[in-house]
Every structure is written in structure tokens, then in C-alpha cells.
Design an enzyme around this catalytic site. Sequence first.
Site, mmCIF file in Angstrom:
data_model
loop_
_atom_site.group_PDB
_atom_site.id
_atom_site.type_symbol
_atom_site.label_atom_id
_atom_site.label_comp_id
_atom_site.label_asym_id
_atom_site.label_seq_id
_atom_site.Cartn_x
_atom_site.Cartn_y
_atom_site.Cartn_z
ATOM 1 N N ASP A 1 -20.366 0.844 35.296
ATOM 2 C CA ASP A 1 -19.085 0.129 35.211
ATOM 3 C C ASP A 1 -17.869 1.049 35.326
ATOM 4 O O ASP A 1 -17.817 2.133 34.756
ATOM 5 C CB ASP A 1 -18.965 -0.668 33.920
ATOM 6 N N ASP B 1 -14.346 -6.411 28.097
ATOM 7 C CA ASP B 1 -13.874 -5.290 28.917
ATOM 8 C C ASP B 1 -12.709 -4.567 28.228
ATOM 9 O O ASP B 1 -11.766 -4.107 28.879
ATOM 10 C CB ASP B 1 -13.500 -5.729 30.335
ATOM 11 N N HIS C 1 -15.233 -0.601 26.178
ATOM 12 C CA HIS C 1 -15.059 0.824 26.452
ATOM 13 C C HIS C 1 -14.560 1.501 25.187
ATOM 14 O O HIS C 1 -13.444 1.236 24.743
ATOM 15 C CB HIS C 1 -14.060 1.052 27.597
ATOM 16 N N VAL C 2 -15.411 2.328 24.584
ATOM 17 C CA VAL C 2 -14.907 3.243 23.566
ATOM 18 C C VAL C 2 -14.749 4.550 24.347
ATOM 19 O O VAL C 2 -15.426 4.746 25.319
ATOM 20 C CB VAL C 2 -15.889 3.405 22.380
ATOM 21 N N ARG C 3 -13.825 5.359 23.991
ATOM 22 C CA ARG C 3 -13.550 6.520 24.848
ATOM 23 C C ARG C 3 -14.225 7.786 24.353
ATOM 24 O O ARG C 3 -13.918 8.871 24.830
ATOM 25 C CB ARG C 3 -12.046 6.717 24.976
HETATM 26 ZN ZN LIG Z 1 -15.850 -2.944 35.284
#
Ligand SMILES: [Zn+2]
Lengths: 433, 324
Positions: free
Chosen positions: A151, A304, A59-61
Site C-alpha cells: 500500500d 487509511d 498507517h502508523v509511522r
Molecule cells: Zn493506499
Amino acid sequence: MSTTVIRNARLLDEDVVDLLIEDGAFTAVGTGLDAPADAHEVDATDLVALPGLVDLHTHVREPGREDAETVLTGSRAAARGGFTCVHAMANTDPVADTAGVVEQVWRLGLEGGFCDVQPVGAVTVGLGGERLAELGAMADSAAGVRVFSDDGKCVSDAVLMRRALEYVKAFDGVIAQHAQEPRLTEGAQMNEGPLSGELGLTGWPAVAEEAIVARDVLLAEHVGSRLHVCHVSTRGSVEIIRWAKSRGINVTAEVTPHHLLLSDEVVRSYDPIYKVNPPLRSADDVQAVREALADGTIDVVATDHAPHPMEDKECEWSAAAFGMLGLETALSVVQQTMVDPGLLTWADVAGRMSYRPAEIGRVAGHGRPIAVGEPANLALVDPSAERVVEATDTASLSRNTPYAGLTVPGRVVATFLRGRATVLDGELQEVYA
Amino acid sequence: MTFTHLLSAADLSREDAVRILDTAEELLSVASRPIKKLPTLRGRTVVNLFFEDSTRTRISFEAAAKRLSADVINFSAKGSSVSKGESLKDTALTLQAMGADAVVVRHHHSGAPHRLAHAQWTQGAVVNAGDGTHEHPTQALLDAFTMRRHLVGGGAGPLGGKGQSLEGKNITIVGDVLHSRVARSNALLLDTLGAHVTLVAPPTLLPVGVDHWPVQTSYDLDAAMEKSDAVMMLRVQRERMNAAFFPSAREYSRRYGLDVARMNRLPDHAIVMHPGPMNRGMEINADVADSDRSVIVEQVTNGVAVRMAVLYLLLGGAAEEENE
Ligand SMILES: [Zn+2]
């Protein structure tokens, strides 16, 4: 472009060799290689050479929460972790559900130059779970999206999941499912078990993951599609996936470093640094996912990596955000839980953290062996190093590592992306320096 | 004392718990004096930090602290946009600056007092006054105190059970165990004090993993009545039926409510308890609540004495050491 020669690297578990890199590719692999006089020399004595790592779940925001992480800071953290390619999840703001957003993320990665950032496209518009996003447009975009995922949320509608699985066959895509039955997990805070009852925190039952995994493998079989299961966390999910593979169903699965290392016992502290979704599970589940990664039932390790600002963690458990950092510690955790106990060789690690994730994500130029003619994507690792994880020692904008204070084995000494050193001696190398 | 905070009933050894009950017994007599004050905690500051409304509990703690001559600051954080927890940290830092010696915390999130005690935001002793669906240890202490007065030492009342535990007593706790902090704390404390606890509830209202608790469980209230020395009815919110925990209030009441017919199956010496506030007609019938067996009003009185004992032992001991 410059020439680099890497001296005395151990090629996975095999021989000690020199590696010659010219114009972004390996041009010679062997002992006592001749190198041009102006070649940059890197001494890799006692270091293991791994193919550049590939993360299927980062996850990059950016766009939306650039205070927590940007594409650039995420890429820098990735490089420090030995990664040369990461898949950026779609739950940004705006959601990566159009060709425009995925191309923006992809370009930011290229411009940063630390790591290829391969966007994941949302399955449904706005992650709303109601209408399919324009999956074809994202596939056809410059970003060439092949992995689609909501996701953070589960594609819980069975018809929508079926259609998504079918539709992406047209461009060899895969649906990466965050398996979480929403009604069974309303308000859920931690693994449901003896400890959730004792701590008075609403439980997230294993069955809420397993019910979706079971449904999805059957759907994948029915429509003959490719399914990827994100962050498998329970023994039951492992058993279902093992059964599905034995039937020839086209399913792959990932496990996170934190589900390999930590069990729900740490929640006793009520410290939200340990709050993550899916939650940390029982010690028995930890054992099961380790075994599954060893025997190949679980194909890959995916981080993640989920950055959050401190104020979303320095609070009460139930008010805190789900997620923890992972890019810079993933390899150490895998070494500790899998390599050092003898469950995986370094060649197996290359498979589970480079070859296989690149294959699942269909990314060209990554997950290739260290051999003549292949792109020079490479991580040099010192497996004999020991380090104490410090929350502030990170390239991420966030500090929410659950490992602060822990001593872990292994250190990424250098990372090369298409022949350019992104990390040397453990330090990031600026692009235009 | 072997504890520096009171976050969970599990923090207490049997020795600690008996000492608190004995101290409460002595302090209860203060309440009957014309001047209800002791100088013990003069110069000490007790903050009541309430993130959740509970007038009953706040008043009880306030009275306890004042009767020990402590300075009391009531801090109601409810309604001050506390959806996120930053305010817990900021509030704690404020309290630290004010020199709080003890912080009594009531919070809608499980574990909030634990965070306050262990995140190093404040140095005062933290007393859990009820956190989410986790625990409410002083309620368990006042319940145990009430039980001991009636069930130990021939039920002699004042000083009857001094120095004694609840060894061998059969306590039945009935109702929404899943969501009850009172049930959790009571199960732990009563086990520590040697009592046998039976939790009675529909299976939907028992938490997963309750088989790991030091209790027996039953789905049948009638079967539990004849051997009970005390039966404690937990509050059950009618809205639980909307989440399918039970079909209707009427069915719940029929199967798990305490009415006169059921009460009459208790042994003669048995008492009926309720932590309040009651849902009359739901988990407890009005005739039962107002019957001779009911000690519900007494529980409230005992609450002040028990909370005095907790504050006294947490803070008073420290003061004596400083003076030495
Ligand atoms: Zn997830």
C-alpha cells in the site's frame, strides 16, 4: 482481573441490556444483572454497544517517522475512535517486509495496551515491486501476518501479483491491493475530471484504478486466490467488484470514510488538507461507494489513517503529502453518511467495521459478537451526540484531519479491549493508572 | 472593484474587466510621455515574488509598479531549495512583516497564489503572475486589451474601443491547451467579455473536461481560420512528443503550426498573437511572426499598461479611501 458491569446498553439495534465482563470476557448478557459489589459500573443509558471496531488500513509511522505517529499514539487515536484492532500498513522505514520488523510493530502494540496492532506485511522487498518479500516468514512470525500489501504503491507487475496471490494461499493470506496503474498516474494530483482541467492540476483518472481492479479480480479467479481491494473510490471499480462477486470470485473491498463523505469539489480551495491517494472523486462516485457499502459490494470501511506533519500540508498543493487522519472520526462519518440516512443499521455497521474486517484479516479474538464467552472488545457510542471536529483534539501526533470545523454526529464514549477500559467518558484511560 | 486579489480571470466581472482595459488605455499614454511616472502608488510596496524564472513577466510588473511610483522589491525564490513549500509560508510571513501592499506571484505550482491569498499568511493583495498549468490572468487581460484596440471601434487603436467589450468576436487559440495557463485565463476572460472562443489542438493536448469550459473545441486548424478575428498561438514544448502527446515536432507543426499559407486564409482584419516566448518553426513560422498581422511586440508594450491598471485599481482605490 477486575469485573465490570455495563448497565442499559442498547445491543446494536436490539434490546437494552446489561453486560457483565470478567477476566476479559463477557460472562453474562441480560437485564437486571447481579454484579459483585466491587464491580466497576458503567452507565450506558442511551448508548449503543458495538463490537470493538477493526481497521484493515492504518498507517502508523513507526519505525521511521515517529514525528508523525508512533505505534502508541496511533493506538491511542484508534481507541478514541472505538477500535480495538488496527492493521498497520507496511510502508514504514524500514519497510515491514521481514519477520523482524512486523514482530517489532506487533510487540509495540501489545506493550501500548490501547489496541491490538496487527502488522500488514509488504508484498515485495522494500515495496520495490520487483521481488517477493519473505511472506511465509512474516506469516510464521509471532505477529502471524495474514494481510500483505505494498500500500502506497501498486503491485503493478502482473506476474508478480499473480505469484503473490498464489503464494499466500499456503497460509490463508490475502493480498490487499492499492490499485493504481503507475504510468497513468505519473505526477497525478487530483481526480481527473472537469475540475482538474480547470485548476490546472495533473489528473488521476478513475481508469487507473479500475484497470488494476479488473486485472486483479481476473487473476484472483484464475489462480483461485483471495484478493482485497483497498480504498475503492470510483463507480467503475464498484461495478467491476459487483460483477466479480456475482461470478463467485473471492474478492473483498474497502472504502474510506473520506471517500464516503467528501467529493473533489473541496480541492477548489487548493488546501492540501484534502490531498489524498486515491484522490477525492466526483459526487457521483461518492454516491456509488455509499450504495456499494450498503448493498455489501464493498465489504468494509477502512480508515487509511495517514498522519503527516503540518509542514507537509502547509504548502502548495503539488508539494504536499498525500493522506489524512481517520481513526477518531471514522464512526461519525459512517453514521452521518450511512446510518442517519437509513442506508445501514448499527448491526450493519458492526458487520462492516468489526466482524468482516476481522474475518478478512483473519484476526482471532476480534470481530466477535457481544455474547457470553466472547472476548470483551466493545465500543459504547452515543449516536445522539453532535460534535464539532477540532484538529487539535486528537490523540494522534499529527493534525491533518480534513473535517476540522465540521459538525458530525456521534461520539465514542467508551472502548474496552479484552475487558480493560481504554476510553471512558471519551477520555483515554492510562494502562497503569 | 469587486475583487481584492487577482488569482483567476474568473475573479473578474465584465464590468471589472472593461474598467481595467479602459484604465490601461489611459495609462498607456503615460508611456509615451517624456516623464513616464505617476505619483499614484507613492509609499506603497509591491513585491515581485518569483518562484519560477520569467524575466519578461517580472520586468513588465516591475515597470508597471515603478511608473506608478510604488516601491518595488524583487524577491526571487528560485534555487533557494524550494522543493517543499514551507518556504512559501515563511516567505509570505516575511513579506507580511515588510508590509507588502501587493504581492505579485509567479510559481511553478498551480494554486500557489491562491494559497498565499487564502491561508492568511499575508494581508496584501495577491496578483497571480502565472501559476503552474493553472492561470495567468494579466496575460489574458493584455491579450484582450490588444484585441480590443485592433478589433473594436473600427480598429481605431488608442481609445477606439473604450467602454466596450469583445462582444461577438471570434478568437481562436491554438496549441498546448492542457499545459497552458494562458489558454485557461483567456478562455475565461474572453467569455466574460462576450467573445466566442475556439480552442484548436490535437485531442491529447485538450484537458479532460474541456467540454465544461465556455468554449468550442476543434482538432482542425484550417477549418477555424476563415472565421477568426484573432488567432493566438500557444507555445508548445518539443519535449511533449517524448510523452506521446504528438509523434514529432514536424507533424505537430504541419497540422497545428501557423504558416503563411494558413495565415492568408484569415479575414483581412484578423490579427496574429503569441504570448511568448515563441518557438519559431514549431507553432509559428518566422514569416508569420514578423508579418504585418502580427501584434506580438505590441502585446509586450500593452502588458505594462494593463499591469499598471491592475495595480492601480487594486491598490490605488484603497489609498483614496484611506485619505478620505
Ligand atoms: Zn493506499
